[in-house]
Design an enzyme around this catalytic site. Sequence first.
Site, mmCIF file in Angstrom:
data_model
loop_
_atom_site.group_PDB
_atom_site.id
_atom_site.type_symbol
_atom_site.label_atom_id
_atom_site.label_comp_id
_atom_site.label_asym_id
_atom_site.label_seq_id
_atom_site.Cartn_x
_atom_site.Cartn_y
_atom_site.Cartn_z
ATOM 1 N N MET A 128 0.823 -1.207 0.000
ATOM 2 C CA MET A 128 0.000 0.000 0.000
ATOM 3 C C MET A 128 0.862 1.265 0.000
ATOM 4 O O MET A 128 1.805 1.389 0.780
ATOM 5 C CB MET A 128 -0.898 -0.014 1.246
ATOM 6 C CG MET A 128 -1.722 1.231 1.477
ATOM 7 S SD MET A 128 -2.774 1.084 2.960
ATOM 8 C CE MET A 128 -1.544 1.185 4.273
ATOM 9 N N ASP A 159 5.378 -5.322 14.603
ATOM 10 C CA ASP A 159 4.586 -4.664 13.567
ATOM 11 C C ASP A 159 3.591 -3.678 14.176
ATOM 12 O O ASP A 159 2.741 -4.060 14.977
ATOM 13 C CB ASP A 159 3.836 -5.715 12.747
ATOM 14 C CG ASP A 159 3.467 -5.206 11.367
ATOM 15 O OD1 ASP A 159 2.953 -4.080 11.269
ATOM 16 O OD2 ASP A 159 3.706 -5.931 10.386
ATOM 17 N N HIS A 168 6.927 -3.197 10.596
ATOM 18 C CA HIS A 168 6.390 -3.640 9.313
ATOM 19 C C HIS A 168 7.366 -3.394 8.161
ATOM 20 O O HIS A 168 7.792 -2.252 7.919
ATOM 21 C CB HIS A 168 5.073 -2.917 9.042
ATOM 22 C CG HIS A 168 4.293 -3.502 7.908
ATOM 23 N ND1 HIS A 168 3.827 -4.794 7.909
ATOM 24 C CD2 HIS A 168 3.885 -2.965 6.726
ATOM 25 C CE1 HIS A 168 3.168 -5.035 6.791
ATOM 26 N NE2 HIS A 168 3.193 -3.941 6.058
ATOM 27 N N SER A 187 3.576 -6.722 2.110
ATOM 28 C CA SER A 187 2.357 -6.240 2.735
ATOM 29 C C SER A 187 1.146 -6.714 1.930
ATOM 30 O O SER A 187 1.037 -7.912 1.646
ATOM 31 C CB SER A 187 2.413 -4.720 2.893
ATOM 32 O OG SER A 187 1.446 -4.271 3.815
ATOM 33 N N GLN A 188 0.249 -5.818 1.501
ATOM 34 C CA GLN A 188 -0.951 -6.275 0.800
ATOM 35 C C GLN A 188 -0.616 -7.008 -0.499
ATOM 36 O O GLN A 188 -1.403 -7.827 -0.988
ATOM 37 C CB GLN A 188 -1.905 -5.117 0.522
ATOM 38 C CG GLN A 188 -1.420 -4.091 -0.475
ATOM 39 C CD GLN A 188 -2.401 -2.927 -0.659
ATOM 40 O OE1 GLN A 188 -3.218 -2.653 0.224
ATOM 41 N NE2 GLN A 188 -2.319 -2.245 -1.783
#
Length: 294
Positions: free
Chosen positions: A29, A221, A277, A103-104
Amino acid sequence: MASLWLLFLAGFGLKGLCSGTPLVLWHGMGDSCCNPLSMGSIKKMVEEKIPGIYVLSLEIGKNMAEDMENSFFLNVNKQVAQVCGQLAKDPNLQQGYNAMGFSQGGQFLRAVAQKCPSPPMFNLISIGGQHQGVFGLPHCPSVISTVCDWIRKILNTAAYTKEAQEHLVQAEYWHDPLNEEEYRNYSIFLADLNQERHTNESYKKNLMSLKKFVMVKFLKDSMVVPPESEWFGFYKPGQAKDIMTLQESSLYTEDRLGLKEMDKSGQLVFLSCDGDHLQFKEEWFNSNILPYLK
């Protein structure tokens, strides 16, 4: 002489000029395919460690700015369909490839694995991916705070409306444990991917064809809520405090995606990184991730 060399290259094919298994990257993202401080750096690092490897860093859009914008506002199912078409046409990938999502991008590449078995994906590496979704958005990278506040407000109040599901990426993997029925019925991406409404046997068959499914969880995270989602864990239904592991979930016990069988056969790999993260050192990457890319 030069013309003969060009004819040789054309006949030999681009695949013959590459070494190692090709790699496909999908960013997270607020990022883009080619940001020199993020994905560009990852691509360069892999190319240095595996000389001659073909690395495709996915760009969703016509340029980096559109790519970043689409990570917030382009329907995920449309993104996945676009990527599947791109991979199917890439001559360098026809014999198979490894995939690494950040991530996504981790759950988006899992969607590719489940929906588009050709060309074949060998290893899927999910670095901080949220495979049971998120129930919180503490930070929005690369956007101004007012936009982040707007996204957070939509997620908290209207995530499962048709408008949000069609036009806000993060709503499509928003998983509200206080409203599990609403999530199952109206999530157009994650609920479908995780077989929450009905069973698509091809999803299970295709995912189980992976050699390895590697999942990285960041132990500090502050972006992903809950961070256990990076290992397919999530809140127990009806509350947002107590966590259940993948192995305790109905997804696993009912084996709707084949994860139980994959776990027992050693196809699932659970890795952890002692950082926030997507924060890792090159040494950690070389020791833990690089072996799955060769």
